[in-house]
Write a protein that holds these residues in place. Structure first.
Motif, PDB file in Angstrom:
ATOM      1  N   SER A   2       1.281  -1.166   0.293  1.00  0.00           N
ATOM      2  CA  SER A   2      -0.059   0.401  -0.169  1.00  0.00           C
ATOM      3  C   SER A   2       0.939   1.252   0.221  1.00  0.00           C
ATOM      4  O   SER A   2       1.509   1.502   0.933  1.00  0.00           O
ATOM      5  N   VAL A   3       0.641   2.357  -0.768  1.00  0.00           N
ATOM      6  CA  VAL A   3       1.160   3.311  -0.899  1.00  0.00           C
ATOM      7  C   VAL A   3       0.108   4.718  -0.589  1.00  0.00           C
ATOM      8  O   VAL A   3      -0.309   4.752  -1.394  1.00  0.00           O
ATOM      9  N   GLU A   4       1.091   5.310  -0.005  1.00  0.00           N
ATOM     10  CA  GLU A   4       0.055   6.766   0.511  1.00  0.00           C
ATOM     11  C   GLU A   4       1.198   7.860  -0.475  1.00  0.00           C
ATOM     12  O   GLU A   4       2.000   7.904   0.165  1.00  0.00           O
ATOM     13  N   MET A   5       0.476   8.576  -0.759  1.00  0.00           N
ATOM     14  CA  MET A   5       0.866   9.607  -1.728  1.00  0.00           C
ATOM     15  C   MET A   5       1.302  11.325  -1.424  1.00  0.00           C
ATOM     16  O   MET A   5       0.028  10.981  -0.037  1.00  0.00           O
ATOM     17  N   LYS A   6       2.056  11.426  -1.266  1.00  0.00           N
ATOM     18  CA  LYS A   6       2.690  13.388  -0.355  1.00  0.00           C
ATOM     19  C   LYS A   6       1.402  13.929  -0.970  1.00  0.00           C
ATOM     20  O   LYS A   6       0.713  14.867  -0.181  1.00  0.00           O
ATOM     21  N   GLU A   7       1.575  14.463  -2.095  1.00  0.00           N
ATOM     22  CA  GLU A   7       1.090  15.306  -2.903  1.00  0.00           C
ATOM     23  C   GLU A   7      -0.513  15.056  -2.814  1.00  0.00           C
ATOM     24  O   GLU A   7      -1.334  16.197  -2.563  1.00  0.00           O
ATOM     25  N   ASP A   8      -1.480  13.975  -3.101  1.00  0.00           N
ATOM     26  CA  ASP A   8      -2.449  13.879  -3.123  1.00  0.00           C
ATOM     27  C   ASP A   8      -2.995  13.884  -1.332  1.00  0.00           C
ATOM     28  O   ASP A   8      -3.116  12.225  -0.959  1.00  0.00           O
ATOM     29  N   GLU A   9      -3.483  14.611  -0.967  1.00  0.00           N
ATOM     30  CA  GLU A   9      -4.206  14.252   0.204  1.00  0.00           C
ATOM     31  C   GLU A   9      -5.012  12.644   0.021  1.00  0.00           C
ATOM     32  O   GLU A   9      -5.850  13.178  -0.512  1.00  0.00           O
ATOM     33  N   GLY A  10      -4.415  11.443   1.377  1.00  0.00           N
ATOM     34  CA  GLY A  10      -5.038  11.259   1.187  1.00  0.00           C
ATOM     35  C   GLY A  10      -5.187   9.779   0.355  1.00  0.00           C
ATOM     36  O   GLY A  10      -6.162   9.571   0.373  1.00  0.00           O
ATOM     37  N   ARG A  11      -4.682   9.648  -1.188  1.00  0.00           N
ATOM     38  CA  ARG A  11      -4.027   9.500  -1.764  1.00  0.00           C
ATOM     39  C   ARG A  11      -3.792   7.842  -1.582  1.00  0.00           C
ATOM     40  O   ARG A  11      -2.096   8.414  -1.268  1.00  0.00           O
ATOM     41  N   THR A  12      -4.598   6.793  -1.459  1.00  0.00           N
ATOM     42  CA  THR A  12      -3.314   5.236  -1.869  1.00  0.00           C
ATOM     43  C   THR A  12      -3.872   4.496  -2.507  1.00  0.00           C
ATOM     44  O   THR A  12      -4.719   4.421  -3.412  1.00  0.00           O
ATOM     45  N   PHE A  13      -2.360   3.999  -3.005  1.00  0.00           N
ATOM     46  CA  PHE A  13      -2.816   2.871  -3.749  1.00  0.00           C
ATOM     47  C   PHE A  13      -2.293   1.261  -3.377  1.00  0.00           C
ATOM     48  O   PHE A  13      -1.401   1.806  -2.185  1.00  0.00           O
ATOM     49  N   GLN A  14      -2.913   0.483  -4.039  1.00  0.00           N
ATOM     50  CA  GLN A  14      -2.730  -0.962  -3.335  1.00  0.00           C
ATOM     51  C   GLN A  14      -2.087  -1.574  -4.292  1.00  0.00           C
ATOM     52  O   GLN A  14      -2.835  -1.356  -5.533  1.00  0.00           O
ATOM     53  N   GLY A  15      -1.200  -2.690  -4.710  1.00  0.00           N
ATOM     54  CA  GLY A  15      -0.957  -3.582  -5.926  1.00  0.00           C
ATOM     55  C   GLY A  15       0.618  -4.397  -5.459  1.00  0.00           C
ATOM     56  O   GLY A  15       0.481  -4.241  -4.681  1.00  0.00           O
ATOM     57  N   ILE A  48       5.664   4.604  -9.839  1.00  0.00           N
ATOM     58  CA  ILE A  48       5.042   6.372  -9.028  1.00  0.00           C
ATOM     59  C   ILE A  48       6.319   6.539  -8.836  1.00  0.00           C
ATOM     60  O   ILE A  48       7.761   6.165  -8.473  1.00  0.00           O
ATOM     61  N   ARG A  49       6.792   8.519  -8.816  1.00  0.00           N
ATOM     62  CA  ARG A  49       8.267   8.884  -8.194  1.00  0.00           C
ATOM     63  C   ARG A  49       8.273   8.854  -6.843  1.00  0.00           C
ATOM     64  O   ARG A  49       7.570   8.765  -6.235  1.00  0.00           O
ATOM     65  N   GLY A  50       9.525   8.044  -6.718  1.00  0.00           N
ATOM     66  CA  GLY A  50       9.845   8.309  -5.764  1.00  0.00           C
ATOM     67  C   GLY A  50       9.375   9.292  -4.120  1.00  0.00           C
ATOM     68  O   GLY A  50       8.937   8.915  -3.191  1.00  0.00           O
ATOM     69  N   ASN A  51       9.538  10.588  -5.091  1.00  0.00           N
ATOM     70  CA  ASN A  51       9.612  11.867  -4.325  1.00  0.00           C
ATOM     71  C   ASN A  51       8.195  12.344  -3.810  1.00  0.00           C
ATOM     72  O   ASN A  51       8.318  13.035  -3.073  1.00  0.00           O
ATOM     73  N   ASN A  52       6.822  11.534  -4.626  1.00  0.00           N
ATOM     74  CA  ASN A  52       5.481  11.520  -4.127  1.00  0.00           C
ATOM     75  C   ASN A  52       5.433  10.967  -3.370  1.00  0.00           C
ATOM     76  O   ASN A  52       3.753  10.789  -2.489  1.00  0.00           O
ATOM     77  N   ILE A  53       6.539   9.775  -2.275  1.00  0.00           N
ATOM     78  CA  ILE A  53       5.476   8.765  -1.800  1.00  0.00           C
ATOM     79  C   ILE A  53       5.228   9.354  -0.402  1.00  0.00           C
ATOM     80  O   ILE A  53       6.954   9.665   0.314  1.00  0.00           O
ATOM     81  N   LEU A  54       4.538   9.602   0.499  1.00  0.00           N
ATOM     82  CA  LEU A  54       4.569   9.681   1.601  1.00  0.00           C
ATOM     83  C   LEU A  54       5.358   8.546   2.671  1.00  0.00           C
ATOM     84  O   LEU A  54       5.620   8.611   3.623  1.00  0.00           O
ATOM     85  N   SER A  55       4.018   7.040   2.773  1.00  0.00           N
ATOM     86  CA  SER A  55       4.674   5.759   3.820  1.00  0.00           C
ATOM     87  C   SER A  55       4.658   4.901   2.316  1.00  0.00           C
ATOM     88  O   SER A  55       3.798   4.931   1.359  1.00  0.00           O
ATOM     89  N   ILE A  56       5.247   3.385   2.700  1.00  0.00           N
ATOM     90  CA  ILE A  56       4.559   2.282   1.754  1.00  0.00           C
ATOM     91  C   ILE A  56       4.289   1.209   3.176  1.00  0.00           C
ATOM     92  O   ILE A  56       5.454   1.262   4.172  1.00  0.00           O
ATOM     93  N   ALA A  57       3.439   0.286   2.674  1.00  0.00           N
ATOM     94  CA  ALA A  57       3.388  -0.612   3.946  1.00  0.00           C
ATOM     95  C   ALA A  57       2.889  -2.093   3.203  1.00  0.00           C
ATOM     96  O   ALA A  57       1.988  -1.619   2.028  1.00  0.00           O
TER      97      ALA A  57
END
Length: 60
Positions: A2-15, A48-57
């Motif tokens: 699960s990847v939470e994005m820094k720029e888009d508040e609350g935007r999360t992708f799973q893959g 996903i560009r690394g500098n846009n990532i807030l968290s990875i789980a």
């Protein structure tokens, strides 16, 4: 994962994580948008560009 994005508040992708490079850029397959009105929308392959990532789980 699960990847939470820094720029888009609350935007999360799973893959499924396919690759990572030295800049923490991620290559996901079978990805799904898990945020807001788009929840559950299948995206397929996603880079996903690394500098846009807030968290990875991990996803259990």
């Amino acid at each position: 994962i699960s990847v939470e994005m820094k720029e888009d508040e609350g935007r999360t992708f799973q893959g499924r994580l396919v690759a990572v490079d030295e800049y923490l850029n991620l290559h996901l397959e079978e990805s799904v948008d898990m945020s807001g009105e788009n929840k559950g929308r299948k995206l397929g392959t996603l880079v996903i560009r690394g500098n846009n990532i807030l968290s990875i789980a991990p996803v259990a």
